[in-house]
Design a protein around this motif. Sequence first.
Motif, PDB file in Angstrom:
ATOM      1  N   GLY A 114     -39.907 -34.874 -58.759  1.00 38.63           N
ATOM      2  CA  GLY A 114     -40.228 -34.298 -60.053  1.00 38.63           C
ATOM      3  C   GLY A 114     -39.539 -34.929 -61.234  1.00 38.63           C
ATOM      4  N   TYR A 115     -38.600 -35.829 -60.999  1.00 37.35           N
ATOM      5  CA  TYR A 115     -37.896 -36.488 -62.102  1.00 37.35           C
ATOM      6  C   TYR A 115     -38.578 -37.815 -62.435  1.00 37.35           C
ATOM      7  N   PRO A 116     -38.712 -38.157 -63.715  1.00 42.34           N
ATOM      8  CA  PRO A 116     -39.169 -39.507 -64.058  1.00 42.34           C
ATOM      9  C   PRO A 116     -38.086 -40.512 -63.676  1.00 42.34           C
ATOM     10  N   LEU A 117     -38.486 -41.696 -63.248  1.00 40.72           N
ATOM     11  CA  LEU A 117     -37.517 -42.668 -62.758  1.00 40.72           C
ATOM     12  C   LEU A 117     -36.512 -43.079 -63.821  1.00 40.72           C
ATOM     13  N   GLU A 118     -36.909 -43.060 -65.096  1.00 35.24           N
ATOM     14  CA  GLU A 118     -35.982 -43.461 -66.153  1.00 35.24           C
ATOM     15  C   GLU A 118     -34.829 -42.472 -66.325  1.00 35.24           C
ATOM     16  N   ALA A 119     -34.967 -41.281 -65.773  1.00 29.50           N
ATOM     17  CA  ALA A 119     -33.880 -40.297 -65.867  1.00 29.50           C
ATOM     18  C   ALA A 119     -32.617 -40.786 -65.172  1.00 29.50           C
ATOM     19  N   PHE A 120     -32.777 -41.709 -64.224  1.00 32.89           N
ATOM     20  CA  PHE A 120     -31.640 -42.159 -63.429  1.00 32.89           C
ATOM     21  C   PHE A 120     -30.987 -43.423 -63.986  1.00 32.89           C
TER      22      PHE A 120
END
Length: 477
Positions: A439-445
């Motif tokens: 559920g998280y967009p990859l850019e969040a990491f």
Amino acid sequence: MVRMTNNALSTVEAQIRERAAAYCESNNIPGFVAGVYHAGEQVVVAHGAANAATGAPMLEDTGFLFGSVTKVLTTTLVLQQVERGVLDLDAPAVRYLPELTLTAPGAADKILVRHLVSHTNGIDADLFFPDAKGRDALKTYVKGLAGSCGALFEPGEQLSYSNGGMIVAGRLLEAVTGLPFPELLKREVYTPVGMTDSGTSAEEAILRSTAVGHFLDPQTMAARPTSMFMLPDTWGPAGGTPIGTVADLLAFGRTHLAGGVSPSGTRVLSPESTALMQQVAFDMATPNTPPIGLGWVLYPFGDTTVLAMSGASPGGVSILCVLPEHDLVFTAFGNNPGAIMLQDQILRWLLSEHLGVQLPALITELEEDVDLTPYVGTYRSNQLRVDVSVVDGQLEERVTYEPADASQERIFTRFAGGRVCAPPQRLVPIRPGLFAPAGYPLEAFDGYLRLLLVSYHDVRAGQARFRNGGGRLTRRV
């Protein structure tokens, strides 16, 4: 505080003020305070309330609990004693602390002093909260390890964020100096650095403006003050008790920028020791656990390394970042755990917009058809169980807190704001051994929140031995 005339720092001040107001408003965070030092000038911005119950405002000089940022202060104390010939980083810790014992026979004898401050000691005590106050608090902690805590791995074999290691280091400092940890911290760090508003007790904090943590009420989603201001004295060296201001942490960060010389010109640490703390001591070679130095976590942001440590306190979160390549220090505190997202936003803005650092994507795509079977099973560490299964073609993790006794349950429950077990979490594979929460967009990491990724390590006979979440290991049972 130095007031700004620099146009670039004026923009920094405006950005922090705007971002803090918007984020705190939309996420019910009562208050936030942050500071930036860059190339000779600094700014501090405060927003909102320090205490929602009293309405006391968050001021530029409001104090707050450092949390685990303290670990860099504790490591600084250790390196001071190494410089003076009192400690040897490569000596067994039991040379100075013969009473150090774990439940695993002989395990403590293999722990070197450097293992304590590089999170490579293997002490399985991450949720061990003995309740004691006063002069013998750290002695009580070390004594309690013998009957309660074992070893996760052989010292130096793995990396696992270690509260226990830092607390043992604090007790070791008491043993070799003859001074209680709070007094040593004041004499050897607070005073020479110029941290004039720092202390280690609620009794000191109540005499000045001090923020308290808050948790969101699950029914009303309103912020309510924590029922516990700080952790017991037993957790002092890991971050339980030190309190200070943004200006104090900026001064400490500037000391490490300047090769160990404080803003007032006092030599606190040698250039060699300061550099040693910033060198890689262990690298897990996985994106969710950055390389570790001594005390510092070494976050790679493209070609720039950010020396960082964040710190949780009951209902609050702090951060300290030092960027030697850019002569910059950033520190902040928010009095709700959700403020870590705001801190991450500001850090990334400082890097990309203020400093012009190119921030490459950490994770660019997900991999399909990853075999999930090596990771299924039950993993444990001190008072924590993680059950991993496959559900609908995805990994699902269930994390359960298993308190050792009523006292530890009371302390941890209040520290966590009443929530001790997380809902089941689905994970999607990035590659074999590395997973992202669904559920998280990859850019969040790309920023500080890379810690949300989960990795599995040391696959033997088709089964992973360790799970790594938030930089902490649990071991397959």
